[in-house]
Enzyme design. Structure first.
Site, mmCIF file in Angstrom:
data_model
loop_
_atom_site.group_PDB
_atom_site.id
_atom_site.type_symbol
_atom_site.label_atom_id
_atom_site.label_comp_id
_atom_site.label_asym_id
_atom_site.label_seq_id
_atom_site.Cartn_x
_atom_site.Cartn_y
_atom_site.Cartn_z
ATOM 1 N N GLU A 279 0.836 -1.207 0.000
ATOM 2 C CA GLU A 279 0.000 0.000 0.000
ATOM 3 C C GLU A 279 0.870 1.256 0.000
ATOM 4 O O GLU A 279 0.511 2.274 -0.599
ATOM 5 C CB GLU A 279 -0.935 -0.003 1.209
ATOM 6 C CG GLU A 279 -1.995 -1.094 1.164
ATOM 7 C CD GLU A 279 -2.885 -0.996 -0.063
ATOM 8 O OE1 GLU A 279 -3.330 0.124 -0.395
ATOM 9 O OE2 GLU A 279 -3.112 -2.041 -0.702
ATOM 10 N N TRP A 282 1.630 1.634 -3.537
ATOM 11 C CA TRP A 282 0.548 2.279 -4.299
ATOM 12 C C TRP A 282 0.619 3.800 -4.132
ATOM 13 O O TRP A 282 0.409 4.549 -5.095
ATOM 14 C CB TRP A 282 -0.801 1.742 -3.829
ATOM 15 C CG TRP A 282 -1.971 2.226 -4.624
ATOM 16 C CD1 TRP A 282 -2.833 3.218 -4.284
ATOM 17 C CD2 TRP A 282 -2.399 1.748 -5.900
ATOM 18 N NE1 TRP A 282 -3.787 3.394 -5.264
ATOM 19 C CE2 TRP A 282 -3.539 2.499 -6.266
ATOM 20 C CE3 TRP A 282 -1.937 0.762 -6.775
ATOM 21 C CZ2 TRP A 282 -4.223 2.295 -7.464
ATOM 22 C CZ3 TRP A 282 -2.613 0.551 -7.970
ATOM 23 C CH2 TRP A 282 -3.734 1.311 -8.304
ATOM 24 N N TRP A 310 -20.214 12.232 -20.685
ATOM 25 C CA TRP A 310 -20.866 12.576 -19.432
ATOM 26 C C TRP A 310 -22.182 13.305 -19.727
ATOM 27 O O TRP A 310 -22.200 14.278 -20.470
ATOM 28 C CB TRP A 310 -19.977 13.489 -18.583
ATOM 29 C CG TRP A 310 -18.675 12.897 -18.158
ATOM 30 C CD1 TRP A 310 -17.447 13.224 -18.629
ATOM 31 C CD2 TRP A 310 -18.475 11.870 -17.186
ATOM 32 N NE1 TRP A 310 -16.481 12.469 -18.013
ATOM 33 C CE2 TRP A 310 -17.077 11.629 -17.116
ATOM 34 C CE3 TRP A 310 -19.323 11.124 -16.360
ATOM 35 C CZ2 TRP A 310 -16.514 10.687 -16.270
ATOM 36 C CZ3 TRP A 310 -18.761 10.186 -15.515
ATOM 37 C CH2 TRP A 310 -17.383 9.974 -15.467
ATOM 38 N N ASN A 346 -11.048 2.848 3.013
ATOM 39 C CA ASN A 346 -10.627 2.777 1.616
ATOM 40 C C ASN A 346 -11.572 1.959 0.751
ATOM 41 O O ASN A 346 -11.865 2.328 -0.392
ATOM 42 C CB ASN A 346 -9.214 2.194 1.517
ATOM 43 C CG ASN A 346 -8.689 2.217 0.102
ATOM 44 O OD1 ASN A 346 -8.548 3.277 -0.496
ATOM 45 N ND2 ASN A 346 -8.423 1.049 -0.455
ATOM 46 N N TRP A 364 -15.879 12.381 -12.715
ATOM 47 C CA TRP A 364 -15.020 12.072 -11.566
ATOM 48 C C TRP A 364 -14.405 13.321 -10.950
ATOM 49 O O TRP A 364 -14.104 13.335 -9.751
ATOM 50 C CB TRP A 364 -13.920 11.094 -11.963
ATOM 51 C CG TRP A 364 -12.948 11.595 -12.997
ATOM 52 C CD1 TRP A 364 -12.994 11.404 -14.347
ATOM 53 C CD2 TRP A 364 -11.765 12.373 -12.766
ATOM 54 N NE1 TRP A 364 -11.938 12.014 -14.975
ATOM 55 C CE2 TRP A 364 -11.154 12.613 -14.026
ATOM 56 C CE3 TRP A 364 -11.147 12.884 -11.620
ATOM 57 C CZ2 TRP A 364 -9.984 13.348 -14.173
ATOM 58 C CZ3 TRP A 364 -9.967 13.627 -11.754
ATOM 59 C CH2 TRP A 364 -9.402 13.848 -13.016
ATOM 60 N N TRP A 387 -9.237 8.574 -7.812
ATOM 61 C CA TRP A 387 -10.491 8.869 -8.509
ATOM 62 C C TRP A 387 -10.415 8.433 -9.968
ATOM 63 O O TRP A 387 -11.364 7.854 -10.513
ATOM 64 C CB TRP A 387 -10.833 10.349 -8.385
ATOM 65 C CG TRP A 387 -11.703 10.611 -7.205
ATOM 66 C CD1 TRP A 387 -11.320 11.027 -5.970
ATOM 67 C CD2 TRP A 387 -13.121 10.430 -7.137
ATOM 68 N NE1 TRP A 387 -12.410 11.115 -5.138
ATOM 69 C CE2 TRP A 387 -13.523 10.756 -5.821
ATOM 70 C CE3 TRP A 387 -14.086 10.023 -8.047
ATOM 71 C CZ2 TRP A 387 -14.855 10.689 -5.414
ATOM 72 C CZ3 TRP A 387 -15.413 9.955 -7.644
ATOM 73 C CH2 TRP A 387 -15.780 10.280 -6.341
#
Length: 454
Positions: A279, A282, A310, A346, A364, A387
């Protein structure tokens, strides 16, 4: 006559494992700490409300810690380039040290300052402190940045191991009379009308001392079950270190080596430690991506995603999502946890983001802006990166057909309804604002435009 050293604190509000501070001490002159609240320089993104609350308290803790060690923290507000030059002149400083930043606007500010100050005879040095590996050191065989996490992390793990963290200094000699600075209260970072931060005060104690205590608690009590329980929002198995890393109250090197030391050996504990350390990987991937793609918060990383159709925004749907009034229990629980505490588990972040982008078909970027304003751990890299990952527009993105079903996610990760019962016990009584099956089909149809644009 002395020529003090200035340590410019940014997203590294700590004294331990602070290479810039160590360099200032090694120079042998008195040390002045400086923090600049810069919301004016070109490209600098103003802090969100929850972040402003956090940094007020973290700066207060840092100022106390510096004072106890013999130095002082000068606070000033304005364009960083102008402020830094002014403080150097006021202090008669001969050197300034800082730890590197990786956003595009921040790098431009720092580079301009380095060039100008060195021409004026001021010693300027910057250091690697806030990522484990510098972004230009982890590249593909052809020298390009990675676009997929697993090969990125494999390549990073083949580099020399992250350095050992530096100890906290015992003493930091200060000057007799520091340059004038602002009073922290005058920055008005805390909410007052209304004061919505009660939940944040209940949940968090910002500052390096609290950060190190939290790290120790996590390693002692939760690391062993991290892999098995990390996806259950009611389990309390996550580290809660993300705001500590975001504000630099802990360095990633400190967390890395503590995790390696605690999780050494074999069995479930070692598996959990490896998962936890990935993590951190990441987080590295997010920062490396931002370094190579500075517009991460505003532009699709995948250019083909510019073709996504969109629909016209339904403002009522956006407000219902923000307030946790969608009638989808897990989504509502997550959004209410976020508003109350400045934090969200998370797993639930992924679910709420998927619901906004793929069930409500809302861009987003609007969700990223809301998280930027309400999360205490929102930073320039991870917030936008994650995102885009959920939306399908980012690096190593979730496939376009991966749409988190919040009902199945609740059944799997909150089977007893403990998390929903804590945060949104009334949600099931609401009529859902959209039909999950129908909106999933609409999202898949819309994503066909992206596939055709490839």
């Amino acid at each position: 006559m002395t020529s003090p050293s200035i340590v410019w604190f940014r997203d590294d509000l700590r004294l331990a494992d602070h290479p810039a501070l160590r360099a200032a001490l090694d120079r042998g002159e008195p040390v002045i700490g400086l923090y600049v609240l810069d919301e004016e320089s070109d490209g600098i993104r103003p802090l969100g409300g929850a972040a402003r609350w956090w940094i007020h308290h973290s700066l207060a803790a840092l100022a106390d810690d510096l004072r106890e060690h013999g130095s002082t923290l000068v606070l000033r507000r304005g364009r960083a380039g102008d402020v830094v030059r002014s403080v150097i002149e006021d202090a008669g400083a001969g050197a300034i040290f800082w730890n590197r930043r990786y956003g595009g606007a921040e790098r431009t500010i720092d580079a301009d300052l380095k060039d100008g100050l060195r021409e004026g005879g001021v010693e300027v040095r910057s250091f690697a402190a806030n990522v484990l590996f510098e972004p230009w050191t982890v590249t593909t065989g052809s020298g390009t940045p990675f676009s997929v996490f697993t090969p990125f992390w494999n390549a990073a793990r083949h580099l020399p191991a992250p350095r050992e963290p530096l100890p906290k200094p015992r003493e930091i000699p200060g000057v007799r009379s520091a340059p004038a600075g602002d009073a922290l209260e005058d920055w008005e970072l805390l909410p007052t009308a209304p004061d919505w931060a009660g939940g944040l005060r209940e949940r968090w104690v910002p500052g390096e001392h609290a950060a190190r205590a939290r790290l120790r608690t996590f390693l002692d009590d939760d690391l062993g079950t991290y892999d098995a329980a990390r996806d259950e929002p009611s389990a309390g198995a996550t580290s809660l270190l993300s705001p500590r890393l975001r504000w630099g109250e802990l360095s990633p090197h400190t967390v890395w080596h503590a995790g390696v030391e605690t999780g050494g050996g074999t069995g479930a504990g070692a598996t959990s430690a490896s998962r936890f350390l990935s993590e951190l990987g990441w987080r590295e991937f997010a920062w490396h991506t931002l370094y190579h793609f500075p517009d991460l918060a505003t532009k699709n990383w995948r250019k083909g995603f510019d073709a996504f159709p969109w629909p016209q925004l339904d403002p009522d749907h956006l407000v219902a999502w923000e307030k946790g009034e969608t009638g989808i229990p897990l989504v509502d629980a997550g959004m209410r946890e976020l508003w109350h505490t400045g934090y969200m588990h998370n797993r639930v972040r992924m679910v709420t983001a998927s619901f906004l982008t793929k069930n409500l078909l809302i861009d987003w970027r609007l969700g990223e802006q809301w998280f930027w304003d309400t999360l205490v751990d929102a930073d320039g890299a991870s917030n936008a990166f994650n995102w885009q990952w959920v939306a399908g527009s980012g690096a190593d993105a979730a496939p376009y057909f991966r749409i988190f079903n919040p009902e199945r996610q609740a059944e799997r990760f909150d089977p007893k309804g403990l998390y929903i019962g804590q945060w949104a016990p009334d949600s099931a009584e609401r009529e859902p604002i959209v039909d999950l099956r129908a909106t999933r089909a609409a999202a898949l149809e819309a994503y066909e435009a992206v596939k055709r644009a490839r």
